[in-house]
Design an enzyme around this catalytic site. Structure first.
Site, PDB file in Angstrom:
ATOM      1  N   ARG A  37       0.830  -1.215   0.000  1.00  0.00           N
ATOM      2  CA  ARG A  37       0.000   0.000   0.000  1.00  0.00           C
ATOM      3  C   ARG A  37       0.860   1.259   0.000  1.00  0.00           C
ATOM      4  O   ARG A  37       0.501   2.261  -0.620  1.00  0.00           O
ATOM      5  CB  ARG A  37      -0.946   0.003   1.199  1.00  0.00           C
ATOM      6  N   LYS A 200     -17.837 -14.977   5.063  1.00  0.00           N
ATOM      7  CA  LYS A 200     -19.259 -14.798   5.371  1.00  0.00           C
ATOM      8  C   LYS A 200     -20.140 -14.486   4.181  1.00  0.00           C
ATOM      9  O   LYS A 200     -19.812 -13.625   3.372  1.00  0.00           O
ATOM     10  CB  LYS A 200     -19.413 -13.658   6.379  1.00  0.00           C
TER      11      LYS A 200
END
Ligand code: ADP
Ligand code: MG
Length: 412
Positions: A37, A200
């Site tokens: 990053r 999820k």
């Protein structure tokens, strides 16, 4: 079409430029473990330095809940940031992001110097986009540059608020991200496949719904596949499952049928008693998962099936790993499919794009990051783009677009 300002549209000389970057990097024992990053915002910083701007970097780090927390200080990032900058022009650090300390630090900057301010999320006003916090930040700059597409799905002060009150534009990384993503996703070459994994279903329900309408093949892996197996009546033992989403999972399967989207779910899985018991894992078919075991990766038959089906697709979009890839051997399915997709890309069979922290980490650790067409640093923003949602950070930049009046910059 509404426009965005690019770096080349501004005259930065002597201007205080607030640059929103994403320095939310993984840290272990005070050291940055993955500098990607940081590396990706360096071109924008270097350009601004060359243009003789006063460069003021702002970023969030972790989730400090609106108050100071020593562990979530950006201070340890400065050394790592500086290792990518010229040794005679290193970034300084200020222990606050607004107020007197920050104002003094900004006032001391000469043209071409760089300052990193402390974690924006030490103030609750960052997340709530509080106008008072926005104006304290805006005081520090003459121009606002957003160079974090990956955070632009959040309506925070440093993303939306600043764009509303300062002349604004995007940096090189932001531009690269949106150009690549829209190149690939605007008119994707059919057949289009999507691979969705991760833990999820609840966080990706909307994504799955919109993918069914846009793709020809949908591979569902990772922990979320268990909820789909359960809704089909399989016993899945201790596997991660969201019982509240069994109905939604069923709806998705039905909707896939009516939209002619082929779904691949696991037919075999790698099971173990827990994620920490990798030594005792085994492969079983999905109707043979014992009560005391959990599925932690896709099995080899499923992987082969995925690879065969993907070979027929010209566009492959990937978010989320297929198994608990952090702990070998539960990385095998992800790794196997990463190899296949990178090989199809190299052979010009498919165009491939992956987005999301974990899947990009998995691709990098396979050493194949250069053989995907594009890897996006963005997780949430990447998904919202695919879903066709309006991204608040982009909307704010476009709504507040004003043509920059070029001052005379000719020099003898
Ligand atoms: P991304 O960051 O690429 O969007 P997510 O954050 O949605 O991906 O999900 C990644 C997480 O999902 C990883 O931590 C991984 O261990 C977990 N995961 C994947 N498959 C399973 C599984 N079968 N059981 C439990 N966790 C899983
Ligand atoms: Mg993740």
């Amino acid at each position: 079409m509404k426009k965005l300002n690019y770096l080349s549209d501004f005259n930065f000389r002597g201007k205080r430029v607030l640059v929103r970057v994403d320095l939310n990097v993984p840290i272990s024992r005070g050291k940055v473990v993955d500098t990607s990053r940081i590396e990706r915002v360096i071109p924008t910083i270097k350009y601004l330095v060359e243009q003789q701007a006063k460069v003021i970097l702002i970023s969030h780090f972790g989730r400090p809940k609106g108050q100071f927390s020593l562990e979530l200080s950006l201070a340890p990032i400065v050394d790592s940031l500086n290792s990518f900058l010229d040794s005679n022009n290193q970034a300084k650090f200020c222990i606050d992001c607004i107020g007197e300390e920050a104002e003094n630090a900004v006032n001391e900057l000469n043209n071409g110097e760089i300052l990193l301010l402390e974690n924006l999320r030490f103030y609750p006003g960052e997340k709530s986009n509080d106008p008072k916090f926005v104006s304290s930040l805006a005081k520090l700059g003459d121009i606002y540059i957003n160079d974090t597409f990956s955070c632009s799905h959040r309506s925070h002060a440093s993303i939306v608020g600043l764009a509303e009150v300062l002349p604004c534009g995007i940096g090189f990384l932001f531009r690269e991200e949106i150009e690549h993503i829209s190149d690939i996703l605007k008119h994707p070459k059919p057949p289009v496949a999507a691979i969705v994994g991760g833990s999820k279903v609840s966080t990706k329900i909307e994504l799955l719904h919109s993918l069914i309408e846009k793709t020809d093949l949908l591979v569902i892996g990772g922990g979320m596949a268990n909820t789909f197996l359960r809704t089909q009546g399989y016993e899945i033992g201790k596997s991660l499952c969201e019982n509240d989403f069994l109905g939604k999972a069923k709806e998705i399967l039905e909707s896939a049928e009516s939209h002619n989207c082929k779904i691949i779910l696991p037919s075999d899985v790698v099971i173990s008693s827990s994620i920490d018991d990798a030594a005792n894992c085994e492969v079983v078919e999905i109707d043979k998962i014992p009560q005391n075991k959990m599925a932690l990766d896709l099995g080899p038959i499923t992987c082969n099936n995925i690879i065969t089906e993907l070979s027929k697709c010209q566009t492959i979009i990937w978010n989320g790993p297929l198994g608990a890839f952090e702990i070998p051997p539960f990385n095998v399915a992800t790794e196997t499919v990463v190899r296949a997709v990178s090989s199809y890309t190299k052979q010009n069979i498919s165009i491939s794009i992956a987005g999301g922290g974990d899947i990009v980490a998995a691709i990098k650790s396979s050493g194949l990051k250069n053989s995907f067409t594009y890897l996006s640093t963005a997780g949430g923003a990447f998904l919202e783009w695919i879903e066709g949602k309006i991204i608040p950070g982009i909307k704010a930049l476009k709504d507040n677009y004003t043509e920059i009046e070029q001052e005379e910059t000719l020099e003898a």
